[in-house]
Design a protein around this motif. Sequence first.
Motif, PDB file in Angstrom:
ATOM      1  N   PRO A 678       0.813  -1.211   0.000  1.00  0.00           N
ATOM      2  CA  PRO A 678       0.000   0.000   0.000  1.00  0.00           C
ATOM      3  C   PRO A 678       0.846   1.261   0.000  1.00  0.00           C
ATOM      4  O   PRO A 678       0.528   2.232  -0.680  1.00  0.00           O
ATOM      5  CB  PRO A 678      -0.832  -0.140   1.291  1.00  0.00           C
ATOM      6  CG  PRO A 678      -0.862  -1.603   1.567  1.00  0.00           C
ATOM      7  CD  PRO A 678       0.461  -2.125   1.110  1.00  0.00           C
ATOM      8  N   GLU A 679       1.949   1.255   0.771  1.00  0.00           N
ATOM      9  CA  GLU A 679       2.832   2.417   0.784  1.00  0.00           C
ATOM     10  C   GLU A 679       3.450   2.627  -0.596  1.00  0.00           C
ATOM     11  O   GLU A 679       3.561   3.766  -1.078  1.00  0.00           O
ATOM     12  CB  GLU A 679       3.915   2.209   1.835  1.00  0.00           C
ATOM     13  CG  GLU A 679       4.898   3.367   1.937  1.00  0.00           C
ATOM     14  CD  GLU A 679       6.067   3.047   2.840  1.00  0.00           C
ATOM     15  OE1 GLU A 679       6.930   3.915   2.996  1.00  0.00           O
ATOM     16  OE2 GLU A 679       6.107   1.929   3.383  1.00  0.00           O
ATOM     17  N   LEU A 680       3.849   1.538  -1.248  1.00  0.00           N
ATOM     18  CA  LEU A 680       4.426   1.656  -2.579  1.00  0.00           C
ATOM     19  C   LEU A 680       3.439   2.268  -3.565  1.00  0.00           C
ATOM     20  O   LEU A 680       3.785   3.152  -4.346  1.00  0.00           O
ATOM     21  CB  LEU A 680       4.872   0.270  -3.069  1.00  0.00           C
ATOM     22  CG  LEU A 680       6.256  -0.199  -2.636  1.00  0.00           C
ATOM     23  CD1 LEU A 680       6.431  -1.671  -2.961  1.00  0.00           C
ATOM     24  CD2 LEU A 680       7.324   0.608  -3.334  1.00  0.00           C
ATOM     25  N   PHE A 681       2.197   1.788  -3.541  1.00  0.00           N
ATOM     26  CA  PHE A 681       1.198   2.333  -4.458  1.00  0.00           C
ATOM     27  C   PHE A 681       0.998   3.821  -4.208  1.00  0.00           C
ATOM     28  O   PHE A 681       0.896   4.609  -5.153  1.00  0.00           O
ATOM     29  CB  PHE A 681      -0.127   1.581  -4.305  1.00  0.00           C
ATOM     30  CG  PHE A 681      -0.163   0.261  -5.015  1.00  0.00           C
ATOM     31  CD1 PHE A 681      -0.175   0.214  -6.394  1.00  0.00           C
ATOM     32  CD2 PHE A 681      -0.175  -0.927  -4.315  1.00  0.00           C
ATOM     33  CE1 PHE A 681      -0.200  -0.997  -7.068  1.00  0.00           C
ATOM     34  CE2 PHE A 681      -0.201  -2.148  -4.973  1.00  0.00           C
ATOM     35  CZ  PHE A 681      -0.219  -2.184  -6.354  1.00  0.00           C
ATOM     36  N   ASP A 682       0.918   4.211  -2.941  1.00  0.00           N
ATOM     37  CA  ASP A 682       0.728   5.625  -2.620  1.00  0.00           C
ATOM     38  C   ASP A 682       1.925   6.445  -3.078  1.00  0.00           C
ATOM     39  O   ASP A 682       1.768   7.567  -3.591  1.00  0.00           O
ATOM     40  CB  ASP A 682       0.514   5.800  -1.122  1.00  0.00           C
ATOM     41  CG  ASP A 682      -0.802   5.185  -0.649  1.00  0.00           C
ATOM     42  OD1 ASP A 682      -1.703   5.007  -1.510  1.00  0.00           O
ATOM     43  OD2 ASP A 682      -0.925   4.869   0.545  1.00  0.00           O
ATOM     44  N   ILE A 683       3.137   5.908  -2.900  1.00  0.00           N
ATOM     45  CA  ILE A 683       4.329   6.634  -3.314  1.00  0.00           C
ATOM     46  C   ILE A 683       4.370   6.779  -4.829  1.00  0.00           C
ATOM     47  O   ILE A 683       4.674   7.853  -5.362  1.00  0.00           O
ATOM     48  CB  ILE A 683       5.593   5.915  -2.793  1.00  0.00           C
ATOM     49  CG1 ILE A 683       5.703   6.095  -1.280  1.00  0.00           C
ATOM     50  CG2 ILE A 683       6.845   6.433  -3.485  1.00  0.00           C
ATOM     51  CD1 ILE A 683       6.828   5.315  -0.655  1.00  0.00           C
ATOM     52  N   VAL A 684       4.056   5.701  -5.548  1.00  0.00           N
ATOM     53  CA  VAL A 684       4.063   5.769  -7.009  1.00  0.00           C
ATOM     54  C   VAL A 684       3.022   6.777  -7.495  1.00  0.00           C
ATOM     55  O   VAL A 684       3.281   7.586  -8.400  1.00  0.00           O
ATOM     56  CB  VAL A 684       3.806   4.373  -7.615  1.00  0.00           C
ATOM     57  CG1 VAL A 684       3.589   4.468  -9.112  1.00  0.00           C
ATOM     58  CG2 VAL A 684       4.984   3.457  -7.322  1.00  0.00           C
ATOM     59  N   ARG A 685       1.827   6.750  -6.881  1.00  0.00           N
ATOM     60  CA  ARG A 685       0.786   7.699  -7.285  1.00  0.00           C
ATOM     61  C   ARG A 685       1.226   9.141  -7.022  1.00  0.00           C
ATOM     62  O   ARG A 685       1.084  10.024  -7.872  1.00  0.00           O
ATOM     63  CB  ARG A 685      -0.518   7.411  -6.548  1.00  0.00           C
ATOM     64  CG  ARG A 685      -1.622   8.403  -6.892  1.00  0.00           C
ATOM     65  CD  ARG A 685      -2.896   8.156  -6.122  1.00  0.00           C
ATOM     66  NE  ARG A 685      -3.612   6.997  -6.623  1.00  0.00           N
ATOM     67  CZ  ARG A 685      -3.669   5.842  -5.993  1.00  0.00           C
ATOM     68  NH1 ARG A 685      -3.066   5.694  -4.828  1.00  0.00           N
ATOM     69  NH2 ARG A 685      -4.335   4.836  -6.498  1.00  0.00           N
ATOM     70  N   ALA A 686       1.790   9.385  -5.824  1.00  0.00           N
ATOM     71  CA  ALA A 686       2.238  10.736  -5.503  1.00  0.00           C
ATOM     72  C   ALA A 686       3.396  11.172  -6.400  1.00  0.00           C
ATOM     73  O   ALA A 686       3.447  12.333  -6.844  1.00  0.00           O
ATOM     74  CB  ALA A 686       2.645  10.809  -4.030  1.00  0.00           C
ATOM     75  N   ALA A 687       4.322  10.235  -6.683  1.00  0.00           N
ATOM     76  CA  ALA A 687       5.456  10.575  -7.543  1.00  0.00           C
ATOM     77  C   ALA A 687       4.990  10.903  -8.954  1.00  0.00           C
ATOM     78  O   ALA A 687       5.481  11.852  -9.584  1.00  0.00           O
ATOM     79  CB  ALA A 687       6.459   9.422  -7.565  1.00  0.00           C
ATOM     80  N   LEU A 688       4.033  10.123  -9.466  1.00  0.00           N
ATOM     81  CA  LEU A 688       3.513  10.416 -10.800  1.00  0.00           C
ATOM     82  C   LEU A 688       2.793  11.752 -10.824  1.00  0.00           C
ATOM     83  O   LEU A 688       2.915  12.520 -11.791  1.00  0.00           O
ATOM     84  CB  LEU A 688       2.566   9.294 -11.237  1.00  0.00           C
ATOM     85  CG  LEU A 688       3.225   7.976 -11.629  1.00  0.00           C
ATOM     86  CD1 LEU A 688       2.168   6.924 -11.890  1.00  0.00           C
ATOM     87  CD2 LEU A 688       4.098   8.160 -12.864  1.00  0.00           C
ATOM     88  N   GLN A 689       2.019  12.030  -9.774  1.00  0.00           N
ATOM     89  CA  GLN A 689       1.319  13.305  -9.716  1.00  0.00           C
ATOM     90  C   GLN A 689       2.315  14.462  -9.709  1.00  0.00           C
ATOM     91  O   GLN A 689       2.172  15.437 -10.465  1.00  0.00           O
ATOM     92  CB  GLN A 689       0.437  13.362  -8.468  1.00  0.00           C
ATOM     93  CG  GLN A 689      -0.587  14.476  -8.464  1.00  0.00           C
ATOM     94  CD  GLN A 689      -1.829  14.101  -9.252  1.00  0.00           C
ATOM     95  OE1 GLN A 689      -2.216  12.946  -9.296  1.00  0.00           O
ATOM     96  NE2 GLN A 689      -2.435  15.065  -9.899  1.00  0.00           N
TER      97      GLN A 689
END
Length: 810
Positions: A678-689
């Motif tokens: 879950p942390e990875l998904f959130d980080i990837v989403r935030a990084a892409l944003q």
Amino acid sequence: MEKDRRRPLRSWCRDLGMGVRFAVGGGREGWIRTALTALGVGLGVAVLLLAAAVPHAVSTAVARDKARSDTFSPSSTAVTDRTLLVAQTDTAYRGQSLRGRLVRADGARPATPPGVPRLPGPGEMVVSPALADLLASSDGVDLRDRFRGVRTVGRIGAEGLTGPSELAYYQGSDRLTDVRAGTTRIASFGGGPDAAFPTTNPQLLLAILVGSVALLVPVAVFIAAAVRFGGERRDRRLAALRLVGTDRATTRRIAAGEALAGALLGLLTGAVVFLAARYPLSGIRVLDYGVFPSDVVPDWRLTALVALAVPACSVGVALLTMRRITVEPLGVTRSAPPVRRRLWWRLLLPVAGVALLWPVTVGHTAMVGVRVGAQVVAGTSLLLLGIAALLPWLLDAVVSRIGAGGGPSWQLAVRRLQLSTTAAARSVSGITVAVAGVVAVQLLLAGVQTNDLPDPSPGPREHQMMVADRDGELPVAGVPGLYDRLRGTTGVRSVYGSLLSFAGPLPSEVRRTPAGEVSDPVRYRLVVADCDVLRRMVRTDRCADGDTFYTPPKAVREDGTETGLPAPDAPPVPRPGTRLAVSPDAGSRPAVWTVPRTVRTVDALPSFFSLHAANILATPGALNPALLRSASAEFEVHLDPDRPEAVEYVRNTAAQTDPRLTAMPLWDTSTRTGEREPELFDIVRAALQAGAVAVLCLIGAGLLISVLEQLRERRLLLSALDAIGTPRRTLGRSVLWQTAVPVVLGLALAVGCGLGVGLLLLHLVGKPVLPDWAGIAVLTGTAGAVILAVTALSLPLLWRLMRPDGLRTE
């Protein structure tokens, strides 16, 4: 023959060199044009170099983390002068991860971790520079209480840290006595599997691949557009060269030389920007991995590719563009008569991308091999480039059908777009590609995260913590003391505690196979707690001290939900009077407990304590806690919502009792479950944003440069409009419409195509469609802000050019 072969090469070199001299020696106008090109190309090159440095930065950080690893050691390491005991004490402070280890040497010459010259003794610790600075600052007041009585005797060197901002420490302790759960004996640091990026989730890898392509393809489009800055003024100078006898091929090569000069200066500018950007990057941490400035080194192969591709791209774009322009001695003719844009070949790119992606199957097994990753990258790149190729056709089709209605500012903007849709599409295509790619990845991430197991915890998790003794560090006799200390901690409203252990058949009743081997005995998960806790764990209308409950385990579906049916491997219901061995794994003769006659079968309630998935739940009156010779303690702590610092107070209480205790907020699901996905998904989403916003700002800078260059080219026209009395606000609004129309059309195309690409990716992973409308709103809002910023920043030059003296000519 050899001279004939050398003549074209000499001609190319001579003409390219002449173009370079025109670019750098053409006076103030030439320098401004070359500087604009170098700035645009340099920004794109810097982004490409940073992307090329990511593999080395990540591998270096992971390699340093592997070198200090203390978890991969033989289970029966013999005691020597080189061995030591190590226990993990990782924690957090105000949202920052804090890596900790307790150590105790077995001999006089123990192994030391990287960056630590001497192992600290009891009551001593060595800390990272970032942790030392934090402890010495006013922000570390609450953290200093966690290490009360411990003296700092040194600092960890860079070779023992994953990044300059990492918080880490090694603390000497005499609590470690022998190898047990949570404590390891090692003879050296390091070892374990080869360093790799810390995730193997194929769906997440797919999102990272597609996101990287979505952010890098616009940069390539932006660089291709940057080499065309100042094209109109350059073409008039080429017409003058044609007047003195230069042929068409020579003028094309001279134009390519001017673009080459801007690209070469752009490479230098990009290198300078890259070197300057390395230091701010050292403060970034992802998944507890950071980077030192020295780690941000681009791969030499990728660097060579960028160094060769950017000049080649500039020359190729210039030559390709000059094929659409007729340069004659008396002037320049652009696309006359207008060429009708064809749609069929533009559709070939996305069709080819779909053809590459469709056969790729991505599921719960890892994407193995470079071929699949290359296929995903190639397919996604073709899809996004196809979107960039569709934009000029769409813009031309829409602008050509816009009527003559509207105010003067609208008519001026539309007419300008009708005269040059190519320039407008070239400036906005990068925004279109970036938004389409990020929308697709956000759609993929939203669908993939529906696979996460449902959280069984009831009610709101805010302002609640769990303090747990997972590995039996705390003796049963010390549990009441910890309970009292937690209740007395500042900011704590209530505490619920329980003891967790196991029960099984007596050793004399264990069955053996015909071969004499011991079969797997039946095991019950056991909880001992008071009625206040048991009412939160089971569904019962009455409970008193001395009661016992049994909860039969339920079968679970693949998605983590219960079916309501008994689990196929459920232990039999314990009959009243059955004698069970309590804590049979304690290593000594286990205590014997008799199941009381009042035992009742009840249904379990979702609770934080149900992480143990207990089968037998007993009150202290039914099962004396002293019989649990090997037990773990677990506390649910409720905090005062008005005391946000209570989280750190609870952590300090647990650490002062035993640093090995786990204390974590229950709303932090990634640490509570032990999973990082879950942390990875959130980080990837935030990084892409964040990456998409950065790319939009980068392309906005290029759009501003393009608008300023076009205004300079139209100096005479603007002066004429001012001379006949055209209001300034009319021309200002015309610049706004001229910027807004291509961006709005590009965003509409990007969102539509991005959703289409996202649907294709979701089909590959077999997930439902859940659009992230909030993320899409952020991207479109950023694009709107780019439009307003470009318009506002171009107004000063517009006002300066609107002067009657601009009509002068020689």
